[in-house]
Write an enzyme that holds these catalytic residues in place. Structure first.
Site, mmCIF file in Angstrom:
data_model
loop_
_atom_site.group_PDB
_atom_site.id
_atom_site.type_symbol
_atom_site.label_atom_id
_atom_site.label_comp_id
_atom_site.label_asym_id
_atom_site.label_seq_id
_atom_site.Cartn_x
_atom_site.Cartn_y
_atom_site.Cartn_z
ATOM 1 N N PHE A 128 29.726 20.690 37.152
ATOM 2 C CA PHE A 128 28.743 19.627 37.322
ATOM 3 C C PHE A 128 28.557 18.951 35.967
ATOM 4 O O PHE A 128 28.145 19.599 35.009
ATOM 5 C CB PHE A 128 27.443 20.299 37.798
ATOM 6 C CG PHE A 128 26.229 19.425 37.898
ATOM 7 C CD1 PHE A 128 25.934 18.759 39.090
ATOM 8 C CD2 PHE A 128 25.344 19.299 36.839
ATOM 9 C CE1 PHE A 128 24.779 17.992 39.204
ATOM 10 C CE2 PHE A 128 24.186 18.531 36.954
ATOM 11 C CZ PHE A 128 23.914 17.878 38.145
ATOM 12 N N SER A 137 17.054 15.152 30.415
ATOM 13 C CA SER A 137 16.160 15.103 31.574
ATOM 14 C C SER A 137 16.171 13.746 32.280
ATOM 15 O O SER A 137 16.026 13.672 33.495
ATOM 16 C CB SER A 137 14.729 15.423 31.133
ATOM 17 O OG SER A 137 14.661 16.708 30.575
ATOM 18 N N GLU A 378 19.269 22.666 34.072
ATOM 19 C CA GLU A 378 18.854 22.417 35.456
ATOM 20 C C GLU A 378 17.365 22.098 35.564
ATOM 21 O O GLU A 378 16.711 22.409 36.556
ATOM 22 C CB GLU A 378 19.286 23.598 36.347
ATOM 23 C CG GLU A 378 20.803 23.794 36.255
ATOM 24 C CD GLU A 378 21.361 24.873 37.161
ATOM 25 O OE1 GLU A 378 20.697 25.201 38.149
ATOM 26 O OE2 GLU A 378 22.466 25.372 36.864
#
Lengths: 398, 367
Positions: A128, A137, A378
């Site tokens: 990913f 972010s 994440e």
């Protein structure tokens, strides 16, 4: 009698226990070397073969994980915690990552079959690639570009901190097709390993922790992929059968579902730290004053209680994902709580043990370095708090 | 009358050490970490301040500054590089104990041996597995001999210190006492070290002691417990200088980094982290100065120990949380070794294990 219970089914409980015993024995004993050499053990496959329960490796016959009545996502939490209880070096070898989740979220039926299903069967490893040097972010800042040229898309740009990037079979690469559209212009492309124009300038960064996990820098220079490698498209263009999820939305949904897993990973190493500290402290209890032992044992108890809270909130999120609840609230809560609580736990365990608790003779110092990533990748706990607040007050929260 | 102002000398010390930290120590910090040793230039610069190796004039030094002045200096140096600073402070601490507590005969011998010179390394074997509150190393005097037995951890320059001072407790009196390990180090065994979370440059080791030495190796007891407390307080000063630096570094980063259309420090999720950290760091600094001022004022040992214990616990917890949040502000970059914050995260947590007091705080989850 109320049907409510926090007890796992005996099958899942037993699976978790067997996994934990094995990882404590076989995974933990290789942890120091994986950290020092920044390499996964060469004989990792043989090591994983010694596991008495199936690990779910896709390319391994008979290794399918059993299904449990709790559901897939909840069972994942038990899996992550108990596997990581030994150590977390083996995780990238056993986790499909999140690339395939993006395919599931955004892909056409044909794309899901090609990449999601194959990843779920363990026949391919996906990665990913979203983060770029200038943003983390704020995913609307994607600067990697994708320009259509006839039957192909041409990608240019670079990505950083891509877990498994150097070893993956294919990577979900987020790129903007039209900068003027901002977040709405972001699309996702599958780039397969070996595609001309795609290179890996840095296979593994020099990091605080998770040093054997390949955290790669990727470069795309006029990298051409076919039209059907754009998620949601076929060889002619947009596929009418897909929900037309934007690239940014697809990325964020994939991240959301994996959040409780990352919390469970942190819980695994924090529990291991408490258990090791408890054993060592009990062994020297006689040398401590009763007053000191009192303080020490109270702290150990508080830490165990804190981890039980982490498990409850993780399980709550797992149930939500399994039952298809649309909320991102509970996964966000899970990830806001456990990672930071777990780094405090590991630090406290080292403190209770004194300086030798942070020596390389033990693994606590490694886990203290490793666990920090759980609150960064994440979605940081700051981002999780915004997601949670938006459940209460909507987009006013920021 | 309450007075928080530095005098002229303290002001000058603060400026000099801050400059030295930013001009010499900070640029060398990455190399120190990589080489696992403080380089010559940084070591000499630290030594030349006379504020890391405290040596009395009769031993050839600049004299012993006030505890307040010392803590100001240590904090500012640590702002430049905490690792080099604590290595130098720990090395220099042996000279401080000798300056304050050695007999004339001991002074003559140690002066002859070059104590406190820049090429030498000193060591104080103080810390044990269970903090400093319940030291189990025993020092028993029988006639003209002294028996020292115990196990010390995190002993700086354990293998090669030219002068080592051991701190233990005399069972009969309950006194904290110090013993200078004689040349030859008979009865001292250093376990091979496999390294730790941070601070390789301090060459820390575990030392087992079973020594039988002449009674004239004992240091004078008068004021010894307060000297030990002062030594402990330097760790809090290092933690606080490092915390301050981490806040400034994260603040600078967060001012440049743009997300959602503005610098990330304009989000309260980030700015409040920094504000909390800055407030705690200011509190830690004041608590250290309060404890140091009690030492300088000759307060009762009991009061000094209480103040030092509190300051060390608070400063360490603050540094660990603050450096952790500095990594957090930098996000993925904070996790990479090319940025200094990950090293501060390791140093602060490691130092927080040295003098840990489980009564000072209880474990708290994040919420």
């Amino acid at each position: 009698m109320s049907p409510t219970t926090f007890e796992l089914s005996p099958e899942l409980e037993k699976y978790g226990q067997q996994l934990r015993e094995w990882s404590t024995r076989e995974v933990r004993s290789r942890a120091r070397a994986a950290d020092t050499t920044k390499q996964t053990p060469e004989d990792w496959e043989a090591i994983l073969d010694t596991c008495p329960v199936p690990l779910g490796r896709p390319d391994k016959e008979g290794d399918e994980r059993p299904t449990f009545e709790e559901g897939y996502w909840l069972a994942q939490l038990v899996y992550y915690e108990n596997l990581c209880y030994g150590d977390l070096w083996a995780l990238p070898l056993l986790s499909a990552g999140i690339g395939h989740l993006v395919v599931d979220e955004m892909g056409t039926a044909a794309q899901r079959e090609k990449w999601y299903d194959s990843a779920m069967r363990g026949e391919s490893v996906g990665a990913f690639a979203l983060t770029e040097p200038h943003f983390g972010s704020d995913t609307s800042q994607v600067a990697t570009t994708a320009v259509r040229d006839g039957d192909e898309w041409v990608l240019n740009g670079s990505k950083i901190y891509c877990t498994q990037g150097a070893v993956a079979d294919w990577i979900t690469v987020f790129a903007t097709t039209d900068k003027s559209l901002g977040a709405a212009g972001i699309a996702c492309f599958i780039v397969e390993a070996g595609t001309p124009g795609f290179s890996v300038p840095k296979p593994n960064e020099s990091k605080l922790g998770i040093r054997n996990w390949p955290t790669s820098e990727l470069l795309f220079e006029n990298c051409r992929v076919p039209l059907e490698n754009r998620l949601g498209w076929n060889s002619k263009g947009p596929d009418d059968d897909t929900g037309m999820v934007s690239g940014q939305r697809g990325a964020l949904a994939a991240l959301s579902n994996n959040r409780p897993n990352m919390s469970a990973m942190a819980v695994g190493v924090a529990q291991a730290s408490i258990d090791i500290a408890t054993e060592l402290l009990e062994a020297r209890r006689e040398k401590m004053s009763p007053r000191r032992w009192d303080a020490v044992s109270n702290d150990l108890r508080r830490m165990n209680v804190a981890l039980d809270r982490a498990r409850r909130i993780n399980f709550n999120a797992g149930v939500d994902i399994d039952t298809g609840a649309p909320s991102r609230r509970t996964p966000a809560m899970a990830k806001a709580y456990a990672p930071q609580t777990c780094d405090r736990i590991i630090r406290r365990c080292m403190q209770l043990l004194g300086p030798e608790g942070a020596s390389k003779d033990l693994l606590l110092e490694k886990w203290y370095r490793d666990v920090k990533i759980a609150d960064i990748f994440e979605g940081s706990s700051q981002v999780q708090r915004i997601i949670i607040a938006r459940e209460v007050v909507g987009r006013l929260a920021g | 009358m309450l007075n928080l102002a530095y005098d002229d000398e303290q002001q000058a010390v603060a400026e000099m050490t801050r400059d030295l930290g930013s001009e010499v120590l900070s640029p060398a910090a990455a190399t120190t970490e990589q080489q696992k040793a403080v380089g010559d230039e940084a070591w000499q610069a630290l030594h030349s301040t006379g504020l890391t190796t405290l040596l009395s004039e009769d031993l050839g030094g600049d004299g012993i500054p006030s505890a307040v002045t010392q803590m100001i200096a240590v904090e500012q140096l640590a702002h430049g590089d905490p690792q080099a600073t604590i290595a130098a402070v720990w090395s220099g601490a042996a000279a401080f104990f000798v300056s304050q507590h050695a007999s004339p005969a001991q002074r003559a011998t140690l002066r002859e041996a070059g104590i406190g010179s820049v090429a030498q390394r000193g060591s104080v074997a103080l810390y044990e597995a269970d903090g400093t509150d319940e030291l189990t190393t025993t020092v028993e005097v029988a006639g003209d001999r002294v028996r020292v037995r115990g196990r010390k951890v995190a002993v700086p320059f354990a293998e090669r210190a030219n002068t080592m001072v051991v701190v233990g407790r005399e069972q009969s009196s309950g006194d904290l006492v110090g013993v200078v390990v004689p040349a030859g180090r008979e009865g001292v065994s250093v376990a091979p070290s496999s390294g730790a979370l941070a601070l390789d440059a301090a060459e820390l080791g575990v030392v087992d002691l079973d020594m039988d030495v002449p009674v004239d190796q004992l240091l004078e007891r008068d004021g010894f417990a307060v000297s030990v407390a002062r030594h402990r307080l330097t760790l809090a000063a290092v933690q606080t200088g490092m915390a301050q630096r981490a806040i400034e570094y994260a603040g600078d980063y967060g001012s440049q980094r743009i997300a959602f259309g503005k610098p990330i420090v304009s989000f309260q999720g980030i700015s409040f982290l920094l504000a909390d950290a800055l407030t705690r760091t200011e509190q830690a600094r004041l608590e250290i100065l309060d404890a140091a001022s009690k030492i300088d004022a000759g307060s009762a040992a009991e009061d000094v120990l209480f103040a030092v214990g509190g300051a060390v616990a608070y400063a360490s917890e603050n540094a660990a949380e603050t450096t952790r949040n500095a990594v957090q502000v930098l996000g993925g970059h904070g996790f990479m070794t090319e940025y200094p914050v990950e090293n501060w995260y390791r140093i602060a947590a490691y130092l927080s294990t040295f003098d840990f007091d489980p009564y000072a705080s209880a474990f708290q989850p994040v919420f």
